[in-house]
Design an enzyme around this catalytic site. Structure first.
Site, short mmCIF file in Angstrom:
data_model
loop_
_atom_site.label_atom_id
_atom_site.label_comp_id
_atom_site.label_asym_id
_atom_site.label_seq_id
_atom_site.Cartn_x
_atom_site.Cartn_y
_atom_site.Cartn_z
N GLY A 1 0.85 -1.20 0.01
CA GLY A 1 -0.12 0.03 -0.08
C GLY A 1 0.97 1.20 0.06
N CYS B 1 6.17 -5.30 0.10
CA CYS B 1 6.35 -3.72 -0.27
C CYS B 1 6.15 -2.78 0.84
CB CYS B 1 5.25 -3.54 -1.60
SG CYS B 1 5.67 -2.29 -2.51
N ARG C 1 12.52 3.70 -0.36
CA ARG C 1 11.27 3.76 -0.74
C ARG C 1 11.38 4.11 -2.28
NH1 ARG C 1 8.00 7.83 1.13
NH2 ARG C 1 6.23 6.91 0.03
N HIS D 1 4.72 -8.50 -4.41
CA HIS D 1 3.46 -8.60 -3.92
C HIS D 1 3.12 -10.05 -4.52
CE1 HIS D 1 2.42 -4.48 -3.40
NE2 HIS D 1 3.02 -3.96 -3.92
N GLU E 1 0.86 -11.60 -3.12
CA GLU E 1 -0.79 -11.73 -2.92
C GLU E 1 -1.62 -11.30 -4.30
OE1 GLU E 1 1.53 -9.43 -1.75
OE2 GLU E 1 0.52 -7.33 -1.85
N1 LIG Z 1 2.90 -1.11 -3.64
C1 LIG Z 1 3.66 -0.79 -2.70
O1 LIG Z 1 3.41 -1.12 -1.34
C2 LIG Z 1 4.18 0.73 -2.84
C3 LIG Z 1 5.00 1.12 -1.55
C4 LIG Z 1 5.02 2.66 -1.70
N2 LIG Z 1 5.83 3.20 -2.53
C5 LIG Z 1 5.50 3.20 -0.18
O2 LIG Z 1 6.54 3.90 0.00
O3 LIG Z 1 4.82 2.76 0.72
#
Ligand SMILES: NC(=O)CC[C@H](N)C(=O)O
Length: 211
Positions: A49, A81, A110, A180, A182
């Site tokens: 997320g 992620c 990130r 991911h 999932e």
């Molecule tokens: N798909 C993702 O979970 C993206 C991570 C998102 N870029 C973050 O910094 O949290």
């Protein structure tokens, strides 16, 4: 086989996909939004997320310290992620006030793969998970820049612009991937994590430290 209850931190992100994947992997899967709900789980998934949002909401819902304490007591946790970012002890390119749960002594960056490759797919082999490479889906994903001694590197990107980068790690009972699983039909990682939860659970609420 022992029944285990695995929570999915349900503040933001792809909660439903993880709940479905855990159910498919044989666990009782429950959403966790409150400290009381956290107390009932044998393992926890922190979904993908947006880590800055998950961080803010975890503070607002009084979950930051309870999750840190349970991780410290050996709770098995898997983060994908944004979940990987939440499990890092150090976050680069985060918001200044961004908090994490910790659990894996590592530095993550990130959005590391950059704008041109906002999202991409690549094969990743995971140590300890048998079978062919994962068809790994990366969406504005982090990568791992540094791991401390005691952190096991489970997988790296094998192709494309991020080739060689660490994207899957484990320290004790805490596991994280930058991709991911999932979002694909491949349930091997969730099954492997549910087995880890089973192995760490002597009974409801009882957790041993990992080997
Ligand atoms: N798909 C993702 O979970 C993206 C991570 C998102 N870029 C973050 O910094 O949290």
């Amino acid at each position: 086989m022992a029944e285990v209850t695995v929570g999915v931190l349900a503040l933001q992100g792809d909660v439903r996909e993880h709940l479905a994947a855990l159910t498919g992997a044989g666990a009782t899967a429950v959403a966790v939004r409150r400290p009381e709900e956290l107390e009932r789980v044998d393992g926890l998934v922190v979904p993908g997320g947006e880590s800055t949002t998950i961080s803010k909401l975890a503070e607002a819902f009084d979950l930051l310290d309870p999750i840190r304490k349970r991780i410290g007591a050996g709770l098995p946790v898997y983060g994908s992620c944004a979940g990987m970012i939440m499990l890092a002890t150090e976050v680069l390119d985060g918001r200044p006030d961004q908090q994490s749960f910790g659990g894996i002594e590592m530095t993550v960056r990130r959005n590391a793969f950059g704008r041109q490759v906002d999202s991409f797919e690549a094969p990743v082999e995971l140590a300890g998970v048998p079978g062919p490479s994962f068809h790994a889906v990366f969406i504005r994903a982090p990568w791992v820049e540094r791991v401390a001694d005691g952190v096991q590197v489970l997988g790296r990107v094998t192709e494309g612009p991020g080739a060689g980068r660490i994207v899957a790690v484990r320290q004790g009972n805490v596991v994280a991937t930058a991709f991911h699983p999932e979002l694909t039909g491949d349930r091997r990682l969730h099954r492997w994590f549910v087995d880890l939860v089973r192995g760490a659970t002597d009974g409801p609420g009882q957790h041993r430290f990992a080997e």
